[in-house]
Scaffold this active site. Structure first.
Site, PDB file in Angstrom:
ATOM      1  CD  GLN A  13      -2.607  -1.156   2.787  1.00  0.00           C
ATOM      2  OE1 GLN A  13      -3.615  -0.423   2.586  1.00  0.00           O
ATOM      3  NE2 GLN A  13      -2.298  -1.624   3.656  1.00  0.00           N
ATOM      4  CG  LEU A  38      13.006  -7.198   3.622  1.00  0.00           C
ATOM      5  CD1 LEU A  38      12.168  -6.114   4.331  1.00  0.00           C
ATOM      6  CD2 LEU A  38      14.421  -6.589   3.418  1.00  0.00           C
ATOM      7  CB  ALA A  61       6.316  -4.461   7.046  1.00  0.00           C
ATOM      8  CE1 TYR A  62       4.421 -13.246   8.250  1.00  0.00           C
ATOM      9  CE2 TYR A  62       2.865 -12.032   9.345  1.00  0.00           C
ATOM     10  CZ  TYR A  62       3.185 -13.106   9.002  1.00  0.00           C
ATOM     11  OH  TYR A  62       2.400 -14.037   9.143  1.00  0.00           O
ATOM     12  CB  THR A 102       3.095  -0.605  13.838  1.00  0.00           C
ATOM     13  OG1 THR A 102       1.573  -0.662  14.178  1.00  0.00           O
ATOM     14  CG2 THR A 102       3.854  -1.464  14.537  1.00  0.00           C
ATOM     15  CE1 TYR A 126       3.085  -5.471  11.446  1.00  0.00           C
ATOM     16  CE2 TYR A 126       1.569  -4.127  13.066  1.00  0.00           C
ATOM     17  CZ  TYR A 126       2.427  -4.157  11.981  1.00  0.00           C
ATOM     18  OH  TYR A 126       2.635  -2.964  11.111  1.00  0.00           O
ATOM     19  CD1 TRP A 151      -5.205   1.702  13.172  1.00  0.00           C
ATOM     20  CD2 TRP A 151      -7.153   2.818  13.179  1.00  0.00           C
ATOM     21  NE1 TRP A 151      -5.728   1.530  14.487  1.00  0.00           N
ATOM     22  CE2 TRP A 151      -6.892   1.910  14.536  1.00  0.00           C
ATOM     23  CE3 TRP A 151      -8.518   2.976  12.716  1.00  0.00           C
ATOM     24  CZ2 TRP A 151      -8.131   1.895  15.474  1.00  0.00           C
ATOM     25  CZ3 TRP A 151      -9.471   3.173  13.688  1.00  0.00           C
ATOM     26  CH2 TRP A 151      -9.163   2.494  15.097  1.00  0.00           C
TER      27      TRP A 151
HETATM   28  N1  LIG Z   1      -1.148  -1.724   7.272  1.00  0.00           N
HETATM   29  C1  LIG Z   1      -1.188  -1.216   8.371  1.00  0.00           C
HETATM   30  O1  LIG Z   1      -2.278  -0.876   8.981  1.00  0.00           O
HETATM   31  C2  LIG Z   1      -0.042  -0.383   9.186  1.00  0.00           C
HETATM   32  C3  LIG Z   1      -0.114   0.189  10.246  1.00  0.00           C
HETATM   33  C4  LIG Z   1       0.886   0.828  11.050  1.00  0.00           C
HETATM   34  C5  LIG Z   1       2.143   0.641  10.305  1.00  0.00           C
HETATM   35  N2  LIG Z   1       2.164   0.060   9.262  1.00  0.00           N
HETATM   36  C6  LIG Z   1       3.678  -0.122   8.609  1.00  0.00           C
HETATM   37  O2  LIG Z   1       3.680   0.664   7.479  1.00  0.00           O
HETATM   38  C7  LIG Z   1       4.618   0.079   6.390  1.00  0.00           C
HETATM   39  C8  LIG Z   1       4.057  -0.135   5.167  1.00  0.00           C
HETATM   40  O3  LIG Z   1       2.740  -1.190   5.491  1.00  0.00           O
HETATM   41  P1  LIG Z   1       1.843  -1.521   4.376  1.00  0.00           P
HETATM   42  O4  LIG Z   1       0.452  -1.511   4.929  1.00  0.00           O
HETATM   43  O5  LIG Z   1       1.767  -0.318   3.300  1.00  0.00           O
HETATM   44  O6  LIG Z   1       2.156  -2.968   3.879  1.00  0.00           O
HETATM   45  P2  LIG Z   1       1.489  -4.033   2.918  1.00  0.00           P
HETATM   46  O7  LIG Z   1       0.434  -3.352   2.023  1.00  0.00           O
HETATM   47  O8  LIG Z   1       1.498  -5.215   3.602  1.00  0.00           O
HETATM   48  O9  LIG Z   1       2.822  -4.269   2.025  1.00  0.00           O
HETATM   49  C9  LIG Z   1       3.922  -5.137   2.576  1.00  0.00           C
HETATM   50  C10 LIG Z   1       5.115  -5.224   1.505  1.00  0.00           C
HETATM   51  O10 LIG Z   1       5.965  -5.583   1.910  1.00  0.00           O
HETATM   52  C11 LIG Z   1       6.455  -6.689   1.256  1.00  0.00           C
HETATM   53  N3  LIG Z   1       6.909  -7.746   1.578  1.00  0.00           N
HETATM   54  C12 LIG Z   1       6.191  -8.877   2.637  1.00  0.00           C
HETATM   55  N4  LIG Z   1       7.205  -9.736   2.919  1.00  0.00           N
HETATM   56  C13 LIG Z   1       8.325  -9.505   2.433  1.00  0.00           C
HETATM   57  C14 LIG Z   1       9.713 -10.240   2.438  1.00  0.00           C
HETATM   58  N5  LIG Z   1       9.867 -11.403   3.086  1.00  0.00           N
HETATM   59  N6  LIG Z   1      10.629  -9.648   1.761  1.00  0.00           N
HETATM   60  C15 LIG Z   1      10.209  -8.546   1.049  1.00  0.00           C
HETATM   61  N7  LIG Z   1       9.193  -7.922   1.175  1.00  0.00           N
HETATM   62  C16 LIG Z   1       8.242  -8.353   1.755  1.00  0.00           C
HETATM   63  C17 LIG Z   1       5.384  -7.232   0.401  1.00  0.00           C
HETATM   64  O11 LIG Z   1       5.395  -7.771  -0.765  1.00  0.00           O
HETATM   65  P3  LIG Z   1       4.027  -8.712  -1.677  1.00  0.00           P
HETATM   66  O12 LIG Z   1       3.312  -7.787  -2.312  1.00  0.00           O
HETATM   67  O13 LIG Z   1       5.149  -9.460  -2.405  1.00  0.00           O
HETATM   68  O14 LIG Z   1       3.630  -9.405  -0.531  1.00  0.00           O
HETATM   69  C18 LIG Z   1       4.563  -5.521   0.263  1.00  0.00           C
HETATM   70  O15 LIG Z   1       5.217  -5.188  -0.911  1.00  0.00           O
HETATM   71  C19 LIG Z   1       4.953  -1.373   7.314  1.00  0.00           C
HETATM   72  O16 LIG Z   1       6.268  -1.088   7.888  1.00  0.00           O
HETATM   73  C20 LIG Z   1       3.944  -1.626   8.194  1.00  0.00           C
HETATM   74  O17 LIG Z   1       4.468  -2.295   9.453  1.00  0.00           O
HETATM   75  C21 LIG Z   1       1.287  -0.698   8.584  1.00  0.00           C
END
Ligand SMILES: NC(=O)c1ccc[n+]([C@@H]2O[C@H](COP(=O)([O-])OP(=O)(O)OC[C@H]3O[C@@H](n4cnc5c(N)ncnc54)[C@H](OP(=O)(O)O)[C@@H]3O)[C@@H](O)[C@H]2O)c1
Length: 323
Positions: A13, A38, A61-62, A102, A126, A151
């Site tokens: 995202q 990663l 991230a996971y 997060t 997480y 979020w």
């Molecule tokens: N989502 C939330 O609500 C939230 C809230 C607070 C903080 N955050 C933080 O904000 C950041 C961005 O989150 P997001 O929601 O944009 O994440 P996301 O949409 O889940 O995307 C995660 C990305 O990480 C990649 N990824 C997953 N496992 C990997 C691995 N083993 N090696 C390399 N790449 C890998 C995924 O690749 P694939 O597409 O190939 O799976 C995808 O490109 C992260 O640090 C997350 O912890 C997120």
């Protein structure tokens, strides 16, 4: 000279939005998960040494919060060990690291918005793995910015916005948690804010700080606060309004709903206890963005305005652009 920027997570995202904004700042090298997993230390070393970036932006991230409870080894590898190695390599070649973390590093017991200086105490796996990632980066002493956000949603990917839209085509009644407070943050607004901070650092004008001076942790979320229940209601209102107006202007909405009608008639508030999730989540994870605003003059819009923007006919999702 424009920096070379290594961006991870470009399919995510946030990563997909950064992938369209960061080219304004430098030459972007953005391997996908197949090219840079990663969990593979050797791959990390290889890519860092080949690309020789001046800046590493880790948006990978996971993020599957529930799955992390039973898949802690993978979550830890991606959220803590991978970032540690990125930081180690970045330090080795004198690169700077931008990392995202997060609101779930906090336990939610504070009544007011969390400050960067508040103690972390994650309630779930997480959150623990993300906190371990933050700590590894700080301990290594690489020049870094850690942006904690909350979020996240986008018009693509797996998120609450799309889940609610799908459910709204399947169920007449939705029951949504109303006792967890946070700030839904749109990936595009988040990417814009992060890019704007980096732009001010790279511009290096008098009023702006250098990267080393800015080094540290910053909260970066939408302004305002709400609950999942209120957020769900706002999503449905915006979707119904868009469907009445001109649905053909929003192809992402047709894809999120499989072009089916929204049939939800009632949204009911429930408690966390009634929802019965096996994963614990903080009751309050609203973050104060004061430091970001004071140090960089960057403020994200209110969560309602961010949501409205997604439903505006001018909105172009990052994943609809050629990569
Ligand atoms: N989502 C939330 O609500 C939230 C809230 C607070 C903080 N955050 C933080 O904000 C950041 C961005 O989150 P997001 O929601 O944009 O994440 P996301 O949409 O889940 O995307 C995660 C990305 O990480 C990649 N990824 C997953 N496992 C990997 C691995 N083993 N090696 C390399 N790449 C890998 C995924 O690749 P694939 O597409 O190939 O799976 C995808 O490109 C992260 O640090 C997350 O912890 C997120």
């Amino acid at each position: 000279m424009k920096p070379t920027i290594l961006l991870t997570g470009k399919t995510g995202q946030l990563g997909s939005e950064l992938n369209r904004l960061l080219p304004n700042l430098g030459k972007v090298v953005a391997p996908d998960r197949n090219e840079l997993d990663l969990r593979e230390p050797e791959k990390i070393r290889q890519i860092m040494r080949n690309a020789k970036p001046q800046l590493v932006v880790n948006a990978a991230a996971y993020t599957a919060v529930d799955a992390a409870e039973t898949d802690q080894a993978n979550a830890l590898a991606v959220n803590a060990e991978g970032p540690r190695l990125l930081a180690l390599e970045a330090k080795e070649i004198g690169a700077m690291l931008v990392h995202f973390s997060t609101d779930y590093v906090f336990d939610g017991s504070k009544k007011a918005p969390y400050l960067e200086t508040d103690s972390a105490n994650p309630l779930n796996a997480y959150g623990r793995t993300k906190l371990a990632g933050e700590q590894a980066i700080r301990e290594l002493g690489v020049t870094h910015l850690i942006f904690r956000t909350s979020w996240i949603y986008a018009t693509h990917g797996r998120n609450f916005l799309r889940t609610i839209l799908r459910l709204a085509t399947e169920r007449e009644e939705l029951r949504i948690v109303d006792d967890q407070f946070g700030a839904p943050t749109c990936a595009l607004d988040l990417a814009e804010a992060a890019t704007s901070v980096l732009a001010s650092i790279f511009a290096g004008t008098k009023s702006q700080q250098t990267f080393a001076e800015a080094n540290g942790t910053y909260h970066m979320t939408a302004a305002g606060r709400t609950t999942w229940y209120e957020f769900a209601k706002a999503i449905l209102e915006a979707a119904l309004e868009a469907a009445r107006r001109a649905p053909q202007d929003l192809p992402w909405l047709a894809s999120a709903t499989n072009a089916r009608s929204l049939i939800t008639r009632r949204v009911l508030p429930i408690s966390t206890e009634e929802f019965r999730s096996p994963t614990r989540r903080p009751a309050n994870s609203v973050l104060s963005n004061e430091r970001l605003s004071q140090d960089f003059g960057v403020t994200l819009p209110d969560w309602r305005n961010q949501l409205q923007r997604c439903f505006s006919p001018k909105y172009v999702p990052a994943n609809s652009l050629p990569s």
